[in-house]
Design a protein around this motif. Sequence first.
Motif, PDB file in Angstrom:
ATOM      1  N   ALA A 109       6.062 -38.533 -10.003  1.00  0.00           N
ATOM      2  CA  ALA A 109       5.365 -38.070 -11.202  1.00  0.00           C
ATOM      3  C   ALA A 109       6.346 -37.567 -12.252  1.00  0.00           C
ATOM      4  O   ALA A 109       7.493 -37.239 -11.943  1.00  0.00           O
ATOM      5  CB  ALA A 109       4.401 -36.958 -10.817  1.00  0.00           C
ATOM      6  N   GLU A 110       5.860 -37.496 -13.487  1.00  0.00           N
ATOM      7  CA  GLU A 110       6.683 -36.991 -14.574  1.00  0.00           C
ATOM      8  C   GLU A 110       7.087 -35.553 -14.302  1.00  0.00           C
ATOM      9  O   GLU A 110       6.359 -34.792 -13.671  1.00  0.00           O
ATOM     10  CB  GLU A 110       5.921 -37.052 -15.895  1.00  0.00           C
ATOM     11  N   VAL A 111       8.263 -35.190 -14.796  1.00  0.00           N
ATOM     12  CA  VAL A 111       8.782 -33.840 -14.653  1.00  0.00           C
ATOM     13  C   VAL A 111       8.736 -33.170 -16.016  1.00  0.00           C
ATOM     14  O   VAL A 111       9.149 -33.761 -17.012  1.00  0.00           O
ATOM     15  CB  VAL A 111      10.244 -33.869 -14.130  1.00  0.00           C
ATOM     16  N   VAL A 112       8.206 -31.963 -16.083  1.00  0.00           N
ATOM     17  CA  VAL A 112       8.200 -31.197 -17.322  1.00  0.00           C
ATOM     18  C   VAL A 112       9.620 -30.724 -17.569  1.00  0.00           C
ATOM     19  O   VAL A 112      10.260 -30.158 -16.682  1.00  0.00           O
ATOM     20  CB  VAL A 112       7.224 -30.003 -17.224  1.00  0.00           C
ATOM     21  N   ARG A 113      10.127 -31.002 -18.775  1.00  0.00           N
ATOM     22  CA  ARG A 113      11.516 -30.680 -19.076  1.00  0.00           C
ATOM     23  C   ARG A 113      11.597 -29.823 -20.331  1.00  0.00           C
ATOM     24  O   ARG A 113      10.990 -30.143 -21.345  1.00  0.00           O
ATOM     25  CB  ARG A 113      12.316 -31.961 -19.274  1.00  0.00           C
ATOM     26  N   CYS A 114      12.358 -28.725 -20.231  1.00  0.00           N
ATOM     27  CA  CYS A 114      12.626 -27.895 -21.407  1.00  0.00           C
ATOM     28  C   CYS A 114      13.741 -28.565 -22.193  1.00  0.00           C
ATOM     29  O   CYS A 114      14.865 -28.662 -21.716  1.00  0.00           O
ATOM     30  CB  CYS A 114      13.021 -26.485 -21.000  1.00  0.00           C
ATOM     31  N   GLU A 115      13.414 -29.036 -23.401  1.00  0.00           N
ATOM     32  CA  GLU A 115      14.360 -29.810 -24.203  1.00  0.00           C
ATOM     33  C   GLU A 115      15.224 -28.946 -25.113  1.00  0.00           C
ATOM     34  O   GLU A 115      16.248 -29.406 -25.606  1.00  0.00           O
ATOM     35  CB  GLU A 115      13.581 -30.840 -25.035  1.00  0.00           C
ATOM     36  N   ASP A 116      14.807 -27.715 -25.379  1.00  0.00           N
ATOM     37  CA  ASP A 116      15.564 -26.815 -26.249  1.00  0.00           C
ATOM     38  C   ASP A 116      15.535 -25.433 -25.619  1.00  0.00           C
ATOM     39  O   ASP A 116      14.477 -24.801 -25.535  1.00  0.00           O
ATOM     40  CB  ASP A 116      14.942 -26.795 -27.648  1.00  0.00           C
ATOM     41  N   TRP A 117      16.671 -24.979 -25.139  1.00  0.00           N
ATOM     42  CA  TRP A 117      16.764 -23.710 -24.418  1.00  0.00           C
ATOM     43  C   TRP A 117      18.027 -22.971 -24.815  1.00  0.00           C
ATOM     44  O   TRP A 117      18.968 -23.551 -25.334  1.00  0.00           O
ATOM     45  CB  TRP A 117      16.715 -23.937 -22.909  1.00  0.00           C
ATOM     46  N   ARG A 118      18.034 -21.659 -24.572  1.00  0.00           N
ATOM     47  CA  ARG A 118      19.178 -20.793 -24.881  1.00  0.00           C
ATOM     48  C   ARG A 118      19.343 -19.773 -23.762  1.00  0.00           C
ATOM     49  O   ARG A 118      18.362 -19.254 -23.232  1.00  0.00           O
ATOM     50  CB  ARG A 118      18.961 -20.007 -26.171  1.00  0.00           C
ATOM     51  N   VAL A 119      20.572 -19.436 -23.434  1.00  0.00           N
ATOM     52  CA  VAL A 119      20.867 -18.390 -22.450  1.00  0.00           C
ATOM     53  C   VAL A 119      20.853 -17.042 -23.179  1.00  0.00           C
ATOM     54  O   VAL A 119      21.506 -16.880 -24.200  1.00  0.00           O
ATOM     55  CB  VAL A 119      22.235 -18.614 -21.781  1.00  0.00           C
ATOM     56  N   GLY A 120      20.086 -16.109 -22.629  1.00  0.00           N
ATOM     57  CA  GLY A 120      20.015 -14.771 -23.199  1.00  0.00           C
ATOM     58  C   GLY A 120      20.690 -13.733 -22.335  1.00  0.00           C
ATOM     59  O   GLY A 120      20.818 -12.577 -22.709  1.00  0.00           O
ATOM     60  N   GLY A 121      21.120 -14.130 -21.162  1.00  0.00           N
ATOM     61  CA  GLY A 121      21.748 -13.220 -20.215  1.00  0.00           C
ATOM     62  C   GLY A 121      21.590 -13.786 -18.820  1.00  0.00           C
ATOM     63  O   GLY A 121      21.344 -14.980 -18.639  1.00  0.00           O
ATOM     64  N   ALA A 122      21.716 -12.920 -17.842  1.00  0.00           N
ATOM     65  CA  ALA A 122      21.551 -13.320 -16.444  1.00  0.00           C
ATOM     66  C   ALA A 122      20.986 -12.138 -15.677  1.00  0.00           C
ATOM     67  O   ALA A 122      21.025 -11.000 -16.150  1.00  0.00           O
ATOM     68  CB  ALA A 122      22.893 -13.762 -15.846  1.00  0.00           C
ATOM     69  N   SER A 123      20.453 -12.414 -14.502  1.00  0.00           N
ATOM     70  CA  SER A 123      19.942 -11.345 -13.653  1.00  0.00           C
ATOM     71  C   SER A 123      20.203 -11.681 -12.198  1.00  0.00           C
ATOM     72  O   SER A 123      20.353 -12.846 -11.829  1.00  0.00           O
ATOM     73  CB  SER A 123      18.446 -11.122 -13.890  1.00  0.00           C
ATOM     74  N   VAL A 124      20.272 -10.647 -11.390  1.00  0.00           N
ATOM     75  CA  VAL A 124      20.427 -10.804  -9.949  1.00  0.00           C
ATOM     76  C   VAL A 124      19.022 -10.866  -9.367  1.00  0.00           C
ATOM     77  O   VAL A 124      18.215  -9.959  -9.581  1.00  0.00           O
ATOM     78  CB  VAL A 124      21.225  -9.637  -9.341  1.00  0.00           C
ATOM     79  N   GLN A 125      18.710 -11.964  -8.650  1.00  0.00           N
ATOM     80  CA  GLN A 125      17.363 -12.178  -8.131  1.00  0.00           C
ATOM     81  C   GLN A 125      17.382 -12.576  -6.666  1.00  0.00           C
ATOM     82  O   GLN A 125      18.319 -13.222  -6.205  1.00  0.00           O
ATOM     83  CB  GLN A 125      16.654 -13.272  -8.930  1.00  0.00           C
ATOM     84  N   VAL A 126      16.319 -12.220  -5.986  1.00  0.00           N
ATOM     85  CA  VAL A 126      16.166 -12.568  -4.576  1.00  0.00           C
ATOM     86  C   VAL A 126      15.759 -14.021  -4.419  1.00  0.00           C
ATOM     87  O   VAL A 126      16.266 -14.722  -3.556  1.00  0.00           O
ATOM     88  CB  VAL A 126      15.129 -11.643  -3.892  1.00  0.00           C
ATOM     89  N   ALA A 127      14.841 -14.504  -5.239  1.00  0.00           N
ATOM     90  CA  ALA A 127      14.328 -15.874  -5.128  1.00  0.00           C
ATOM     91  C   ALA A 127      14.483 -16.582  -6.468  1.00  0.00           C
ATOM     92  O   ALA A 127      13.546 -16.656  -7.240  1.00  0.00           O
ATOM     93  CB  ALA A 127      12.870 -15.853  -4.698  1.00  0.00           C
ATOM     94  N   PRO A 128      15.662 -17.104  -6.759  1.00  0.00           N
ATOM     95  CA  PRO A 128      15.868 -17.755  -8.057  1.00  0.00           C
ATOM     96  C   PRO A 128      15.087 -19.064  -8.169  1.00  0.00           C
ATOM     97  O   PRO A 128      14.618 -19.611  -7.177  1.00  0.00           O
ATOM     98  CB  PRO A 128      17.376 -18.018  -8.073  1.00  0.00           C
ATOM     99  N   ALA A 129      14.961 -19.551  -9.402  1.00  0.00           N
ATOM    100  CA  ALA A 129      14.210 -20.773  -9.679  1.00  0.00           C
ATOM    101  C   ALA A 129      14.827 -22.005  -9.008  1.00  0.00           C
ATOM    102  O   ALA A 129      14.122 -22.932  -8.639  1.00  0.00           O
ATOM    103  CB  ALA A 129      14.118 -20.992 -11.184  1.00  0.00           C
ATOM    104  N   TRP A 130      16.145 -22.038  -8.876  1.00  0.00           N
ATOM    105  CA  TRP A 130      16.847 -23.169  -8.262  1.00  0.00           C
ATOM    106  C   TRP A 130      17.505 -22.724  -6.972  1.00  0.00           C
ATOM    107  O   TRP A 130      17.764 -21.548  -6.746  1.00  0.00           O
ATOM    108  CB  TRP A 130      17.962 -23.680  -9.179  1.00  0.00           C
TER     109      TRP A 130
END
Length: 143
Positions: A109-130
């Motif tokens: 199936a098609e994948v939803v893709r963010c075509e325009d994005w910007r980094v605003g910082g970072a965070s320490v997470q237990v369950a990251p998106a990737w």
Amino acid sequence: MIEYAAVIALCGVPTRGGWSLEYLSTGEAVPVVRDLPLPLSGMSGLGHGRIGWVDHLAYLRDSVVARGFIDSTQLGRSYAGTVELGLTRIVMEGETFQWGSAAGSDGQAEVVRCEDWRVGGASVQVAPAWDLPRPEIYYRGIT
């Protein structure tokens, strides 16, 4: 001083939520919300707020790589310890502006893709998106 180097996002790789970031061109600067340094926040239950900063971003092999520092406070050391042990990851915090879709690989199936994005910082997470590789942590002058 606690220094880190981390892959904070993957381009073209679907997140656990089923969306992905658009690839950047080779040599293209990583888009940012504002000038560096950007904040590094703690979000793993040890306490919230700024615990360091991102002072360098690069795009390498479809990955957004960050380098920066974690505060040498007790809270910062606790976060660095969870990252070093692989219990948490350092993940991109960002803003998204334009979404589209792309054909999935192997007839999926098609994948939803963010075509325009910007980094605003970072965070320490237990369950990251990737499923990100473990960051490198370097302790300098801390005993």
